[in-house]
Structures are given as structure tokens and as C-alpha cells.
Write a protein that holds these residues in place. Structure first.
Motif, PDB file in Angstrom:
ATOM      1  N   UNK A  59       0.829  -1.207   0.000  1.00 28.03           N
ATOM      2  CA  UNK A  59       0.000   0.000   0.000  1.00 28.03           C
ATOM      3  C   UNK A  59       0.862   1.256   0.000  1.00 28.03           C
ATOM      4  N   UNK A  60       2.010   1.205   0.687  1.00 30.69           N
ATOM      5  CA  UNK A  60       2.816   2.411   0.865  1.00 30.69           C
ATOM      6  C   UNK A  60       3.952   2.559  -0.143  1.00 30.69           C
ATOM      7  N   UNK A  61       4.705   1.481  -0.395  1.00 30.66           N
ATOM      8  CA  UNK A  61       5.897   1.612  -1.235  1.00 30.66           C
ATOM      9  C   UNK A  61       5.590   2.070  -2.662  1.00 30.66           C
ATOM     10  N   UNK A  62       4.518   1.603  -3.312  1.00 30.38           N
ATOM     11  CA  UNK A  62       4.240   2.118  -4.664  1.00 30.38           C
ATOM     12  C   UNK A  62       4.098   3.637  -4.715  1.00 30.38           C
ATOM     13  N   UNK A  63       3.652   4.250  -3.624  1.00 35.15           N
ATOM     14  CA  UNK A  63       3.505   5.707  -3.619  1.00 35.15           C
ATOM     15  C   UNK A  63       4.867   6.397  -3.631  1.00 35.15           C
ATOM     16  N   UNK A  64       5.886   5.764  -3.046  1.00 36.56           N
ATOM     17  CA  UNK A  64       7.237   6.322  -3.119  1.00 36.56           C
ATOM     18  C   UNK A  64       7.854   6.073  -4.486  1.00 36.56           C
ATOM     19  N   UNK A  65       7.629   4.891  -5.020  1.00 37.95           N
ATOM     20  CA  UNK A  65       8.156   4.569  -6.346  1.00 37.95           C
ATOM     21  C   UNK A  65       7.615   5.536  -7.401  1.00 37.95           C
ATOM     22  N   UNK A  66       6.406   6.020  -7.195  1.00 37.07           N
ATOM     23  CA  UNK A  66       5.739   6.859  -8.192  1.00 37.07           C
ATOM     24  C   UNK A  66       5.956   8.351  -7.958  1.00 37.07           C
ATOM     25  N   UNK A  67       6.901   8.738  -7.113  1.00 32.80           N
ATOM     26  CA  UNK A  67       7.118  10.163  -6.855  1.00 32.80           C
ATOM     27  C   UNK A  67       7.513  10.906  -8.129  1.00 32.80           C
ATOM     28  N   UNK A  68       6.798  11.987  -8.377  1.00 39.94           N
ATOM     29  CA  UNK A  68       7.055  12.834  -9.542  1.00 39.94           C
ATOM     30  C   UNK A  68       8.042  13.914  -9.116  1.00 39.94           C
ATOM     31  N   UNK A  69       9.307  13.551  -9.087  1.00 36.95           N
ATOM     32  CA  UNK A  69      10.335  14.471  -8.598  1.00 36.95           C
ATOM     33  C   UNK A  69      11.301  14.812  -9.729  1.00 36.95           C
ATOM     34  N   UNK A  70      11.509  16.099 -10.006  1.00 36.47           N
ATOM     35  CA  UNK A  70      12.338  16.483 -11.159  1.00 36.47           C
ATOM     36  C   UNK A  70      13.826  16.199 -10.966  1.00 36.47           C
ATOM     37  N   UNK A  71      14.281  16.081  -9.719  1.00 33.48           N
ATOM     38  CA  UNK A  71      15.687  15.830  -9.474  1.00 33.48           C
ATOM     39  C   UNK A  71      15.983  14.348  -9.312  1.00 33.48           C
ATOM     40  N   UNK A  72      17.179  14.057  -8.802  1.00 39.99           N
ATOM     41  CA  UNK A  72      17.595  12.675  -8.568  1.00 39.99           C
ATOM     42  C   UNK A  72      17.082  12.206  -7.218  1.00 39.99           C
ATOM     43  N   UNK A  73      16.440  11.060  -7.200  1.00 44.56           N
ATOM     44  CA  UNK A  73      15.920  10.492  -5.955  1.00 44.56           C
ATOM     45  C   UNK A  73      16.074   8.983  -5.997  1.00 44.56           C
ATOM     46  N   UNK A  74      16.379   8.408  -4.846  1.00 44.36           N
ATOM     47  CA  UNK A  74      16.588   6.970  -4.739  1.00 44.36           C
ATOM     48  C   UNK A  74      16.069   6.497  -3.393  1.00 44.36           C
ATOM     49  N   UNK A  94       9.277  -3.276  -6.398  1.00 42.15           N
ATOM     50  CA  UNK A  94      10.121  -2.426  -7.226  1.00 42.15           C
ATOM     51  C   UNK A  94      10.117  -2.912  -8.674  1.00 42.15           C
ATOM     52  N   UNK A  95      10.187  -4.224  -8.857  1.00 44.68           N
ATOM     53  CA  UNK A  95      10.156  -4.781 -10.209  1.00 44.68           C
ATOM     54  C   UNK A  95       8.793  -4.554 -10.857  1.00 44.68           C
ATOM     55  N   UNK A  96       7.744  -4.721 -10.068  1.00 39.77           N
ATOM     56  CA  UNK A  96       6.386  -4.621 -10.610  1.00 39.77           C
ATOM     57  C   UNK A  96       6.027  -3.200 -11.023  1.00 39.77           C
ATOM     58  N   UNK A  97       6.373  -2.207 -10.170  1.00 42.37           N
ATOM     59  CA  UNK A  97       5.913  -0.841 -10.406  1.00 42.37           C
ATOM     60  C   UNK A  97       6.961   0.037 -11.082  1.00 42.37           C
ATOM     61  N   UNK A  98       8.228  -0.338 -10.992  1.00 45.51           N
ATOM     62  CA  UNK A  98       9.250   0.524 -11.566  1.00 45.51           C
ATOM     63  C   UNK A  98       9.341   1.831 -10.794  1.00 45.51           C
ATOM     64  N   UNK A  99       9.669   2.902 -11.500  1.00 49.66           N
ATOM     65  CA  UNK A  99       9.764   4.200 -10.844  1.00 49.66           C
ATOM     66  C   UNK A  99      11.148   4.419 -10.242  1.00 49.66           C
ATOM     67  N   UNK A 144       1.996   6.492   3.156  1.00 50.54           N
ATOM     68  CA  UNK A 144       1.738   6.649   1.722  1.00 50.54           C
ATOM     69  C   UNK A 144       1.811   8.128   1.352  1.00 50.54           C
ATOM     70  N   UNK A 145       2.463   8.416   0.242  1.00 51.95           N
ATOM     71  CA  UNK A 145       2.681   9.790  -0.213  1.00 51.95           C
ATOM     72  C   UNK A 145       1.950  10.029  -1.525  1.00 51.95           C
ATOM     73  N   UNK A 146       1.383  11.209  -1.657  1.00 50.07           N
ATOM     74  CA  UNK A 146       0.856  11.617  -2.960  1.00 50.07           C
ATOM     75  C   UNK A 146       2.028  11.801  -3.927  1.00 50.07           C
ATOM     76  N   UNK A 147       1.801  11.707  -5.240  1.00 53.92           N
ATOM     77  CA  UNK A 147       2.918  11.755  -6.199  1.00 53.92           C
ATOM     78  C   UNK A 147       3.782  13.010  -6.107  1.00 53.92           C
ATOM     79  N   UNK A 148       3.209  14.126  -5.641  1.00 49.43           N
ATOM     80  CA  UNK A 148       3.992  15.369  -5.567  1.00 49.43           C
ATOM     81  C   UNK A 148       4.497  15.656  -4.163  1.00 49.43           C
ATOM     82  N   UNK A 149       4.399  14.683  -3.264  1.00 53.07           N
ATOM     83  CA  UNK A 149       4.778  14.915  -1.870  1.00 53.07           C
ATOM     84  C   UNK A 149       6.240  15.331  -1.729  1.00 53.07           C
ATOM     85  N   UNK A 150       7.153  14.574  -2.340  1.00 53.19           N
ATOM     86  CA  UNK A 150       8.577  14.888  -2.225  1.00 53.19           C
ATOM     87  C   UNK A 150       8.893  16.237  -2.839  1.00 53.19           C
ATOM     88  N   UNK A 151       8.303  16.514  -3.986  1.00 47.30           N
ATOM     89  CA  UNK A 151       8.520  17.805  -4.647  1.00 47.30           C
ATOM     90  C   UNK A 151       8.121  18.961  -3.723  1.00 47.30           C
TER      91      UNK A 151
END
Length: 390
Positions: A59-74, A94-99, A144-151
Motif C-alpha cells: 500500500x505504501x511503497x508504490x507511492x514512493x516509487x511513483x514520486x514525480x520528482x524532477x531531481x535525482x531520488x533513490x 520495485x520490479x512490478x511498479x518501476x519508478x 503513503x505519499x501523494x505523487x507530488x509529496x517529495x517535490x
């Protein structure tokens, strides 16, 4: 006046003081401050300590994998000696969702003197710093984070010049017990650490919400984090204090894009969550415990009791003062109920919730003196010494 009337008046006076002089803790307007996109997006390493979180990660990790962040993130996920295949689940997701790229590590059992998740955080931060990121995002495996949370977090930190930006994740509120207890948890936290006081550039109050902390890497190094707080049971508050002592600026507010997905369906689940660290919050001091119990009784239990006693014969002063105190209590709780999208009719029940918290605090002390100490994810720390950062 009767003794009951004096108690009612004392409670009313306490509520007038809390309403006006405790940093307006009851307001819920401390959200991410004004922010603007930087010219260059800094690199970020996301550190996720995870112990037996196989059920939460889907439930939570896919939200991090999908972060829409313009810089480098890992992402660096630290499998803290899990027994449920947490690391394997993380790799599969990680394999299933990528990101964003994910690195999963397992540091082994913690050395003596390390409490809670801090041992895992230490290894995650050490691995992340090898990439020389400008920021570290410390986030729990149930967040769980929204896609723009990190940004948004990075933009807020850069715009405001903050070394630590933390958001109190919106906790799950679904079961009857969650509705009764969870909003009050955040309400009481903000009463102890008024967000406005935390966010003052020259303030002395320091606190953070451990589920979502963006931390400037060079400030973490200067503050000696996490080693300097390795014995802290309440690690998020200890982290904020360490950063402030190192000269860093901190900010704390309520989340709009960050949610906890961990369920607490039973009272026993919530009881364990609170009692785990309640006595540590009081620095394991019996006199502070006594004062806390008396204070909770005066502030939260006395208003309805003195109102009833006044109606039954203790006099109009007791009834009026108790009723006004109860009304002020309920009024200050309504904004938090609104934030959690709960019925405002729950506000008058705050004394019942406060009684539960009082009992949880006493139980936390009992467990401490029985030698059981603090517990986290199946690990028990027998009578831990109260570190200065707690």
C-alpha cells in the motif's frame, strides 16, 4: 464556595490559559509554508526502515516509487530483521511498479544501546550518504505519499531555508476506536508541542513527526544524527532537538499529501501505540507522572464531573464554571475533528478519550517499573535509561 466549585473554577482558568496562551495549539492551519520551485532540484535519498512490514508495503511503497520528482531520488529500504519477507516484498514491488530505484539492505540485529527503528535508520542513512544526497527523506514503511509529496517538501525546505521539514501524517480513522482515539492523539501532541512554537526561528520548542521528515544531509552530519539520539524512545522529538541544537531551522505541520495506512482496529492496538512511549515522554519521573495524572484530571475530567455535581446540588458556580470549561474543551477539539473529517458530535466525548490516555500513561509507567521497558515491533528495551534527547 464549595471545594467542587473551586475545582470547576480552576479547570475553567486552565482552559482560558490553554485557549489563549499555549501557541493556539488547537488550530489546524500549520500546513506546508509558501514555496517556490528551485532553479535546480537537489538530490534526495529516501530512507525507509521496515520491520515486519510485508502487509503495509504493497500500500505504501508504490507511492514512493511513483514520486514525480524532477531531481535525482533513490529509495533505501532497510529490512530490520523481518520475519515476514519484508525485503522480498520490497524487491518484488520495485520490479512490478518501476519508478524510483530501490536498494534493499539488511543490517542484522542492533548493537546494545540502540532503540526502536534508529538502528535501521543509521544503516539507511550511511548507505544513502555514499551517494552524497543533499536531502534525506526519512519515512516509515506505513506511510503513503501523494505523487507530488517529495517535490512539495523539497520546495518548502528550500524556500523557507529549513534544515528539517516534517509533516504529521494523517492517521487512519475507520474503526470506532480509531475515531475516538486517533484525532485526540494528534490534538494532545500539538498541545505538548504547539506547532507555531516549533516553527519559530528562535523558538525553544522542538518536535517532529517521525513518519515524514525531510532532513538536510549536512545538518544531519553536523548534529551527529542518528548516533546522538540512539537511545531515544521518542526518536522524532529527539531528532528535532538535535537539529535545533546544531543550529538548524525546523518546521512541523499537518500533512495534506501524506497518510498513514496502518490500521488500529482495536483499542488494544491503540493502547500499545500510546503506552509504548508515554512514560518516556515524562522522562520516567514518578513526580512528573503524578503531576500529569492530576493535570489531566483537572483539565479534562473535572469539567463534566463538576457540571453534573453542580446540577445535583454543589451549586451554580460549579455548574456554570464546569459547563464553560467543557464547552471550551469541546470547541478547541472541533478543528482537529474537522481536519480528520469526523463528526463534531465527538467533541464532547473528549473527557472519555482523555481518561483512556490517562490510563495508558499509568500503564506505561507500570510496564516500566516491571522491567519491561519500551517495546517496538517485538523488541523490548528493559528499563532504558532516559537519554537527554528524550
Amino acid at each position: 464556595m464549595s471545594a467542587v466549585a473551586w475545582i470547576a473554577v480552576g479547570s475553567l482558568a486552565a482552559w482560558v490559559w490553554l485557549l489563549l496562551c499555549q501557541g493556539f495549539f488547537w488550530r489546524t492551519d500549520q500546513r506546508l509554508p509558501r514555496r517556490a520551485d528551485p532553479e535546480r532540484w537537489p538530490s534526495v535519498a529516501i530512507v525507509v526502515p521496515a520491520r515486519d512490514e510485508a502487509a503495509m508495503l504493497p500500500v505504501s511503497l508504490p507511492s514512493l516509487l511513483a514520486q514525480d520528482y524532477p531531481g535525482t531520488a533513490e529509495i533505501f529500504l532497510v529490512d530490520d530483521c523481518s520475519k515476514d519477507g519484508t525485503g522480498d516484498v520490497a524487491r518484488a514491488l520495485s520490479v512490478r511498479y518501476g519508478g524510483l530505484p530501490v536498494t534493499v539492505v539488511s543490517p542484522g540485529e542492533p548493537e546494545p544501546g540502540w532503540t526502536g527503528k534508529l538502528w535501521a535508520v543509521r544503516h539507511g542513512m550511511a548507505l544513502a550518504r555514499a551517494r552524497d544526497p543533499e536531502y534525506l527523506l526519512l519515512t516509515d514503511a506505513d506511510i503513503a505519499h501523494e505523487p507530488d509529496s517529495l517535490r512539495e517538501l523539497v520546495a518548502a525546505a528550500g524556500t523557507g531555508g529549513f534544515d528539517l521539514v516534517s509533516q504529521m501524517a494523517r492517521l487512519r480513522v475507520a474503526s470506532v476506536w480509531e475515531r475516538l482515539v486517533v484525532p485526540a492523539f494528534v490534538y494532545f501532541f500539538s498541545q505538548l508541542y504547539p506547532f507555531r512554537w516549533v516553527n519559530r526561528a528562535t523558538g525553544r520548542t522542538a518536535a517532529a513527526a517521525g513518519g515524514c521528515v525531510l532532513l538536510r544531509t549536512r545538518t544531519a552530519v553536523r548534529a551527529g544524527v542518528p548516533d546522538v539520539i540512539r537511545q531515544a524512545v521518542i526518536d522524532d522529538v529527539a531528532l528535532a532537538r538535535a537539529v535545533r541544537r546544531a543550529g538548524g531551522r525546523i518546521w512541523l505541520g499537518l500533512a495534506e499529501r501524506v497518510d498513514s495506512v496502518r490500521p488500529y482496529p482495536r483499542l488494544a492496538d491503540l493502547w500499545r501505540m500510546v503506552s509504548r512511549s508515554a512514560y518516556a515522554q515524562l522522562r520516567h519521573h514518578p513526580l512528573v507522572l503524578l503531576g500529569t495524572v492530576l493535570g489531566l484530571a483537572l483539565v479534562y475530567l473535572a469539567p463534566p464531573l463538576t457540571l453534573v455535581a453542580g446540577v445535583l446540588g454543589a451549586g451554580p458556580v460549579a455548574a456554570v464554571a464546569g459547563g464553560l470549561a467543557w464547552a471550551m474543551m469541546a470547541g478547541t477539539y472541533m478543528p482537529m475533528l474537522g481536519y480528520y473529517r469526523q463528526s463534531l458530535w465527538l467533541a464532547p466525548l473528549l473527557p472519555v478519550t482523555a481518561l483512556l490516555y490517562l490510563l495508558m500513561t499509568v500503564d506505561s509507567a507500570v510496564q516500566h517499573y516491571r522491567g519491561r521497558g519500551a517495546a517496538w515491533k517485538g523488541r523490548t528495551y528493559a528499563r532504558p535509561e532516559a537519554a537527554p534527547d528524550q
